[in-house]
Scaffold this active site. Sequence first.
Site, PDB file in Angstrom:
ATOM      1  N   HIS A 170     -38.403  -9.208 -13.513  1.00  0.00           N
ATOM      2  CA  HIS A 170     -37.691  -8.934 -12.258  1.00  0.00           C
ATOM      3  C   HIS A 170     -38.439  -9.520 -11.054  1.00  0.00           C
ATOM      4  O   HIS A 170     -37.933  -9.457  -9.928  1.00  0.00           O
ATOM      5  CB  HIS A 170     -37.525  -7.418 -12.056  1.00  0.00           C
ATOM      6  CG  HIS A 170     -36.352  -6.820 -12.764  1.00  0.00           C
ATOM      7  ND1 HIS A 170     -36.280  -6.667 -14.133  1.00  0.00           N
ATOM      8  CD2 HIS A 170     -35.177  -6.336 -12.269  1.00  0.00           C
ATOM      9  CE1 HIS A 170     -35.129  -6.104 -14.459  1.00  0.00           C
ATOM     10  NE2 HIS A 170     -34.446  -5.891 -13.354  1.00  0.00           N
ATOM     11  N   GLY A 171     -39.643 -10.063 -11.300  1.00  0.00           N
ATOM     12  CA  GLY A 171     -40.429 -10.608 -10.194  1.00  0.00           C
ATOM     13  C   GLY A 171     -40.787  -9.524  -9.196  1.00  0.00           C
ATOM     14  O   GLY A 171     -40.984  -8.357  -9.556  1.00  0.00           O
ATOM     15  N   GLY A 230     -58.931  18.278 -25.669  1.00  0.00           N
ATOM     16  CA  GLY A 230     -57.724  17.461 -25.675  1.00  0.00           C
ATOM     17  C   GLY A 230     -57.438  17.024 -27.097  1.00  0.00           C
ATOM     18  O   GLY A 230     -56.791  17.729 -27.875  1.00  0.00           O
ATOM     19  N   GLU A 261     -48.922  14.281 -26.830  1.00  0.00           N
ATOM     20  CA  GLU A 261     -48.429  14.631 -28.176  1.00  0.00           C
ATOM     21  C   GLU A 261     -49.363  14.054 -29.249  1.00  0.00           C
ATOM     22  O   GLU A 261     -48.926  13.683 -30.337  1.00  0.00           O
ATOM     23  CB  GLU A 261     -46.991  14.134 -28.404  1.00  0.00           C
ATOM     24  CG  GLU A 261     -46.026  14.473 -27.294  1.00  0.00           C
ATOM     25  CD  GLU A 261     -45.272  15.766 -27.500  1.00  0.00           C
ATOM     26  OE1 GLU A 261     -44.741  15.991 -28.585  1.00  0.00           O
ATOM     27  OE2 GLU A 261     -45.220  16.561 -26.553  1.00  0.00           O
ATOM     28  N   TYR A 308     -45.160  24.227 -23.887  1.00  0.00           N
ATOM     29  CA  TYR A 308     -46.068  24.185 -25.042  1.00  0.00           C
ATOM     30  C   TYR A 308     -47.488  24.154 -24.517  1.00  0.00           C
ATOM     31  O   TYR A 308     -47.849  23.245 -23.752  1.00  0.00           O
ATOM     32  CB  TYR A 308     -45.742  22.933 -25.851  1.00  0.00           C
ATOM     33  CG  TYR A 308     -46.599  22.644 -27.060  1.00  0.00           C
ATOM     34  CD1 TYR A 308     -46.318  23.233 -28.286  1.00  0.00           C
ATOM     35  CD2 TYR A 308     -47.656  21.736 -26.987  1.00  0.00           C
ATOM     36  CE1 TYR A 308     -47.075  22.937 -29.415  1.00  0.00           C
ATOM     37  CE2 TYR A 308     -48.421  21.431 -28.104  1.00  0.00           C
ATOM     38  CZ  TYR A 308     -48.126  22.038 -29.316  1.00  0.00           C
ATOM     39  OH  TYR A 308     -48.865  21.725 -30.433  1.00  0.00           O
ATOM     40  N   ARG A 350     -43.699  14.114 -31.780  1.00  0.00           N
ATOM     41  CA  ARG A 350     -44.080  12.696 -31.713  1.00  0.00           C
ATOM     42  C   ARG A 350     -42.867  11.787 -31.898  1.00  0.00           C
ATOM     43  O   ARG A 350     -42.750  10.749 -31.236  1.00  0.00           O
ATOM     44  CB  ARG A 350     -45.164  12.424 -32.759  1.00  0.00           C
ATOM     45  CG  ARG A 350     -46.495  12.998 -32.342  1.00  0.00           C
ATOM     46  CD  ARG A 350     -47.510  13.162 -33.452  1.00  0.00           C
ATOM     47  NE  ARG A 350     -48.702  13.818 -32.909  1.00  0.00           N
ATOM     48  CZ  ARG A 350     -49.627  14.428 -33.613  1.00  0.00           C
ATOM     49  NH1 ARG A 350     -49.529  14.490 -34.940  1.00  0.00           N
ATOM     50  NH2 ARG A 350     -50.664  14.991 -33.018  1.00  0.00           N
TER      51      ARG A 350
END
Length: 386
Positions: free
Chosen positions: A344-345, A137, A369, A129, A248
């Site tokens: 998880h450290g 943008g 998007e 796309y 989206r």
Amino acid sequence: MWNNKHWPSIGLNEEQKEFQKVAFDFAAREMAPHMAEWDQKELFPVDVMRRAAQLGFGGVYVRTDVGGSGLSRLDTSVIFEALATGCTSTTAYISIHNMCVWMIDTFGNEEQRHTFCPPLCTMEKFASYCLTEPGSGSDAASLLTSAKQQGDHYILNGSKAFISGGGESDIYVVMCRTGGPGSKGISCVVVEKGTPGLSFGKKEKKVGWNSQPTRAVIFEDCAVPVANRIGSEGQGFLIAMKGLNGGRINVASCSLGAAHASVILTRDHLNVRKQFGEPLASNQYLQFKLADMATRLVASRLMIRQAAIALQEEQENAVALCSMAKLFVTEECFTICNQALQMHGGYGYLKDYAVQQYMRDSRVHQILEGSNEVMRMLISRSLLQE
């Protein structure tokens, strides 16, 4: 209770539960074992995506007469969420490819549909796309890539930026300026790889989304048949925006999958990891954090599915609901992934542990998007016009 079979299937009918299971199984078998390697070696897993297309995932919401699966927007969201638990980056590319095929299927004529869509639905060919440019943008309607008609061809000049699949894809769905300034001067054309005057920039080095290449797409006196124009002249911006409404929901569904996988990884880590003589799972602070993550995930899932139904039924508030879902879900799910890493450290910061990759791959969903700032613009515009 909190496993792949129960929570994500709340409210789904039997058929939806069945293809959800197919997608979860494919993600676990074909994607999850390889996602770290695809990320670290920046591999574009063409063969795996073609196997996904054999299950109907190459043209999920494309009509069946050109090889699509003919499923609904809700069905599509369910599938992309499940696939994204196996590799968020690869699923995000599959979702963009699907959006391109849908645009051709919906706005193309019969000859275009039957020429372009079948090889895209099997993923024999891949699609990209092309809207964003180096200078446009969020202000997409100011794009500069020009298409001047000479006889039965358009001569394209300009460039596109940040194109997923750039250089690898076979079909480029390009928004270009055939008329005057503003959105009404934009048309949509299909440019095929190998067309003289089409070239690509260097492969970008990215924080995440490394299983899909991103390059600039460059047009230098690139002659494209007028017969490759999708829809009428001046309809391109409308086509681009219609595609993005679904895109989206798709990319937010990929965020859901990343968050879903991150919650499960965190739950398992809390049960296994011991500190101060007992599992982390016995720490009430961490229990409550996990509860918040799960609650945000379920709220996000419900929001996306409501927006998907609104888009399918062409409800008048569909654009606002899609924008709300994209805004809310990509932010909440990134927060979930980031919290999962924290819980998880030090292990969460190692590339041996998948949780950091879900966090990196889902971060960009707040930008592309239509950035989340643009989502806020669309939502507020909808509110203030009432």
